[in-house]
Design a protein around this motif. Structure first.
Motif, PDB file in Angstrom:
ATOM      1  N   LYS A  63       0.826  -1.218   0.000  1.00  0.00           N
ATOM      2  CA  LYS A  63       0.000   0.000   0.000  1.00  0.00           C
ATOM      3  C   LYS A  63       0.857   1.263   0.000  1.00  0.00           C
ATOM      4  O   LYS A  63       0.438   2.307  -0.540  1.00  0.00           O
ATOM      5  CB  LYS A  63      -0.949  -0.021   1.195  1.00  0.00           C
ATOM      6  N   MET A  64       2.039   1.209   0.574  1.00  0.00           N
ATOM      7  CA  MET A  64       2.893   2.398   0.583  1.00  0.00           C
ATOM      8  C   MET A  64       3.459   2.707  -0.795  1.00  0.00           C
ATOM      9  O   MET A  64       3.965   3.807  -1.019  1.00  0.00           O
ATOM     10  CB  MET A  64       4.022   2.234   1.612  1.00  0.00           C
ATOM     11  N   THR A  65       3.377   1.770  -1.733  1.00  0.00           N
ATOM     12  CA  THR A  65       3.806   2.074  -3.101  1.00  0.00           C
ATOM     13  C   THR A  65       2.855   3.060  -3.772  1.00  0.00           C
ATOM     14  O   THR A  65       3.188   3.625  -4.822  1.00  0.00           O
ATOM     15  CB  THR A  65       3.902   0.799  -3.960  1.00  0.00           C
ATOM     16  N   ILE A  66       1.678   3.276  -3.170  1.00  0.00           N
ATOM     17  CA  ILE A  66       0.780   4.316  -3.674  1.00  0.00           C
ATOM     18  C   ILE A  66       1.510   5.653  -3.691  1.00  0.00           C
ATOM     19  O   ILE A  66       1.303   6.492  -4.585  1.00  0.00           O
ATOM     20  CB  ILE A  66      -0.493   4.403  -2.803  1.00  0.00           C
ATOM     21  N   GLY A  67       2.398   5.853  -2.704  1.00  0.00           N
ATOM     22  CA  GLY A  67       3.177   7.087  -2.645  1.00  0.00           C
ATOM     23  C   GLY A  67       4.081   7.249  -3.852  1.00  0.00           C
ATOM     24  O   GLY A  67       4.230   8.359  -4.388  1.00  0.00           O
ATOM     25  N   GLN A  68       4.696   6.159  -4.304  1.00  0.00           N
ATOM     26  CA  GLN A  68       5.572   6.239  -5.477  1.00  0.00           C
ATOM     27  C   GLN A  68       4.762   6.396  -6.763  1.00  0.00           C
ATOM     28  O   GLN A  68       5.202   7.083  -7.685  1.00  0.00           O
ATOM     29  CB  GLN A  68       6.461   4.993  -5.561  1.00  0.00           C
ATOM     30  N   ILE A  69       3.585   5.784  -6.811  1.00  0.00           N
ATOM     31  CA  ILE A  69       2.722   5.966  -7.985  1.00  0.00           C
ATOM     32  C   ILE A  69       2.306   7.435  -8.095  1.00  0.00           C
ATOM     33  O   ILE A  69       2.324   8.030  -9.178  1.00  0.00           O
ATOM     34  CB  ILE A  69       1.489   5.051  -7.894  1.00  0.00           C
ATOM     35  N   SER A  70       1.953   8.036  -6.962  1.00  0.00           N
ATOM     36  CA  SER A  70       1.574   9.457  -6.977  1.00  0.00           C
ATOM     37  C   SER A  70       2.785  10.328  -7.312  1.00  0.00           C
ATOM     38  O   SER A  70       2.639  11.404  -7.899  1.00  0.00           O
ATOM     39  CB  SER A  70       0.986   9.872  -5.622  1.00  0.00           C
ATOM     40  N   GLU A  71       3.982   9.852  -6.964  1.00  0.00           N
ATOM     41  CA  GLU A  71       5.205  10.585  -7.295  1.00  0.00           C
ATOM     42  C   GLU A  71       5.345  10.723  -8.812  1.00  0.00           C
ATOM     43  O   GLU A  71       5.719  11.786  -9.323  1.00  0.00           O
ATOM     44  CB  GLU A  71       6.416   9.849  -6.713  1.00  0.00           C
ATOM     45  N   ILE A  72       5.041   9.646  -9.535  1.00  0.00           N
ATOM     46  CA  ILE A  72       5.113   9.691 -10.998  1.00  0.00           C
ATOM     47  C   ILE A  72       4.067  10.666 -11.540  1.00  0.00           C
ATOM     48  O   ILE A  72       4.354  11.497 -12.414  1.00  0.00           O
ATOM     49  CB  ILE A  72       4.890   8.284 -11.590  1.00  0.00           C
ATOM     50  N   LEU A  73       2.849  10.604 -10.997  1.00  0.00           N
ATOM     51  CA  LEU A  73       1.765  11.471 -11.457  1.00  0.00           C
ATOM     52  C   LEU A  73       2.096  12.944 -11.244  1.00  0.00           C
ATOM     53  O   LEU A  73       1.969  13.766 -12.166  1.00  0.00           O
ATOM     54  CB  LEU A  73       0.472  11.105 -10.725  1.00  0.00           C
ATOM     55  N   PHE A  74       2.527  13.289 -10.037  1.00  0.00           N
ATOM     56  CA  PHE A  74       2.772  14.694  -9.735  1.00  0.00           C
ATOM     57  C   PHE A  74       4.057  15.218 -10.373  1.00  0.00           C
ATOM     58  O   PHE A  74       4.206  16.428 -10.550  1.00  0.00           O
ATOM     59  CB  PHE A  74       2.759  14.919  -8.223  1.00  0.00           C
ATOM     60  N   MET A  75       4.959  14.321 -10.737  1.00  0.00           N
ATOM     61  CA  MET A  75       6.125  14.740 -11.510  1.00  0.00           C
ATOM     62  C   MET A  75       5.675  15.268 -12.873  1.00  0.00           C
ATOM     63  O   MET A  75       6.233  16.242 -13.397  1.00  0.00           O
ATOM     64  CB  MET A  75       7.091  13.566 -11.693  1.00  0.00           C
ATOM     65  N   LEU A  76       4.637  14.638 -13.442  1.00  0.00           N
ATOM     66  CA  LEU A  76       4.107  15.089 -14.728  1.00  0.00           C
ATOM     67  C   LEU A  76       3.334  16.398 -14.584  1.00  0.00           C
ATOM     68  O   LEU A  76       3.318  17.227 -15.503  1.00  0.00           O
ATOM     69  CB  LEU A  76       3.192  14.008 -15.321  1.00  0.00           C
ATOM     70  N   LEU A  77       2.691  16.605 -13.427  1.00  0.00           N
ATOM     71  CA  LEU A  77       1.907  17.818 -13.194  1.00  0.00           C
ATOM     72  C   LEU A  77       2.762  19.001 -12.755  1.00  0.00           C
ATOM     73  O   LEU A  77       2.335  20.154 -12.893  1.00  0.00           O
ATOM     74  CB  LEU A  77       0.841  17.551 -12.124  1.00  0.00           C
ATOM     75  N   LEU A  78       3.964  18.729 -12.241  1.00  0.00           N
ATOM     76  CA  LEU A  78       4.800  19.785 -11.679  1.00  0.00           C
ATOM     77  C   LEU A  78       5.110  20.914 -12.665  1.00  0.00           C
ATOM     78  O   LEU A  78       5.010  22.094 -12.291  1.00  0.00           O
ATOM     79  CB  LEU A  78       6.097  19.187 -11.116  1.00  0.00           C
TER      80      LEU A  78
END
Length: 408
Positions: free
Chosen positions: A253-268
């Motif tokens: 479940k903590m890998t959700i943090g890394q998945i969101s990391e990829i998403l927000f890297m694109l939004l940054l």
């Protein structure tokens, strides 16, 4: 950069962060449940990351950059790391465990610089090419967490019968694989003339200290140190917390943090250009405070969504602060002190800030121990939440907005 080299670098990044993700998150679960470690001992263990960040520049600056190809020394360090990981796997108490971990992290933090060096040496346009390679590191971290949960090494059963130690065995095997694979990577010769005298200020990035004369950069530097204090709570105790409150498969479940990391890297890039550097940093700090409030009032029952929401905020917390901070630092440093300035910020965050944070987190966690293997987590998480809000308010009041270009 041809497709073969891109594939090699992607595999290298995948394994580099797969190794780290294999044990780092679940160590907070492993130490109290298998070795009976206290909160202070857990803080000592996680502080090895900070000591590694502080000491790694000496190794890179004095040896790797001057005498040996980066890919060769990367291979040697990971082969040695495989041995140390196996010794951690067999360690029966914390007194034996800690020195092996400290030696390992000094070497591992050095390899983080080496994989970047190998990558950049093969790229004609790092600004466009590096992100594609680096994303495989995040995927590697996610894969490690999912595998741990798949095998049940983060379950309540795993905590009680000691199979959590298998995470270190997995890290040892993958480290040995990367060690051998490194010798097949493209050649990356030394970048520094070995006859040139190297100074302590060059190694630590102290040449960039002149940037602190800039009021805004000084405020950013101090904020970077301070905000990494609450960040340390997450790295050190999130896995332990989720295990204690009864969440199943916490590593997965903590890998959700890394998945969101990829998403927000694109939004940054969009957010940075539209709202500016200051607002981006403030959103990151706000996300840190909100994450800990969600942890304080969530549970593994009806309020599980609060815990998952806190984990998912990792992308904003990490990308919006660290990546935008690197952009800001690069812009302020100019062409002369780019590397030195980045080294200075790394020393401030992963070194000084987190070192202080790990120590404080361990002390506070020990204070709120209510029974063997049980803590008052609501009280614990309110400390980093409050601290993050204080840093946010100080930064909002003291930092004068300025326009920073975002180049991709």
């Amino acid at each position: 950069m041809n497709s073969k080299v891109r594939a090699q670098l992607s595999v290298m990044m995948f394994l580099e962060f797969f190794i780290w993700g294999s044990w780092f998150v679940t160590m907070g679960i492993y130490l109290p449940n298998t070795l009976g470690s206290s909160g202070s001992e857990i803080s000592f263990a996680y502080s090895t990351q900070s000591w590694g960040a502080i000491l790694a520049p000496f190794f890179i600056g004095l040896i790797a950059d001057r005498y040996f190809n980066a890919e060769r020394i990367l291979g040697v360090l990971h082969l040695l790391g495989a041995v140390l990981m196996y010794l951690l796997y067999t360690a029966s108490d914390f007194a034996v465990f800690y020195p092996f971990l400290l030696a390992y992290m000094i070497m591992y933090m050095s390899t983080l610089a080496l994989v970047n060096s190998v990558s950049f040496n093969q790229m004609k346009d790092p600004a466009k090419e590096f992100s594609f390679v680096r994303v495989f590191g995040t995927i590697g971290w996610i894969a490690a967490g999912l595998l741990i949960s798949f095998f049940g090494w983060d379950s309540q059963t795993g905590m009680s019968d000691g199979i959590l130690r298998n995470t270190f065995l997995m890290a040892a095997i993958s480290s040995a694989i990367l060690g051998a694979f490194s010798f097949t990577l493209p050649k990356t010769p030394p970048r520094v003339d070995r006859t040139k005298k190297v100074t302590l200020s060059e190694i630590l990035g102290l040449e960039a200290l002149g940037l602190l004369k800039d009021r805004n950069f000084l405020i950013f530097f101090l904020a970077s140190v301070l905000i990494c204090i609450p960040l340390a709570f997450y790295f050190q105790h999130a896995g332990q917390f989720l295990g204690e409150v009864g969440m199943t498969n916490p590593a997965g479940k903590m890998t959700i943090g890394q998945i969101s990391e990829i998403l927000f890297m694109l939004l940054l890039p969009f957010f940075f250009k539209k709202f500016g550097f200051k607002n981006t940093i403030l959103v990151a700090m706000l996300a840190w405070g909100l994450r800990y409030l969600l942890f304080a009032y969530g549970n593994a029952g009806e309020l599980t969504f609060l815990l998952l929401g806190g984990i998912a905020l990792h992308g904003i917390c990490y990308d919006f602060f660290f990546v935008s901070g690197q952009i800001y630092t690069d812009t302020k440093a100019g062409s002369t002190y780019k590397s030195a300035a980045q080294g200075l910020i790394t020393l401030a965050t992963y070194g000084i800030g987190m070192l202080i944070g790990f120590w404080i987190a361990g002390k506070i966690t020990d204070t709120y121990l209510v029974a063997e293997g049980s803590h008052n987590w609501e009280a614990i998480w309110l400390y980093p939440a409050g601290f993050a809000v204080v840093v946010l308010l100080l930064f909002a009041l003291l930092f004068k907005n300025e326009k920073i270009a975002y180049e991709t």
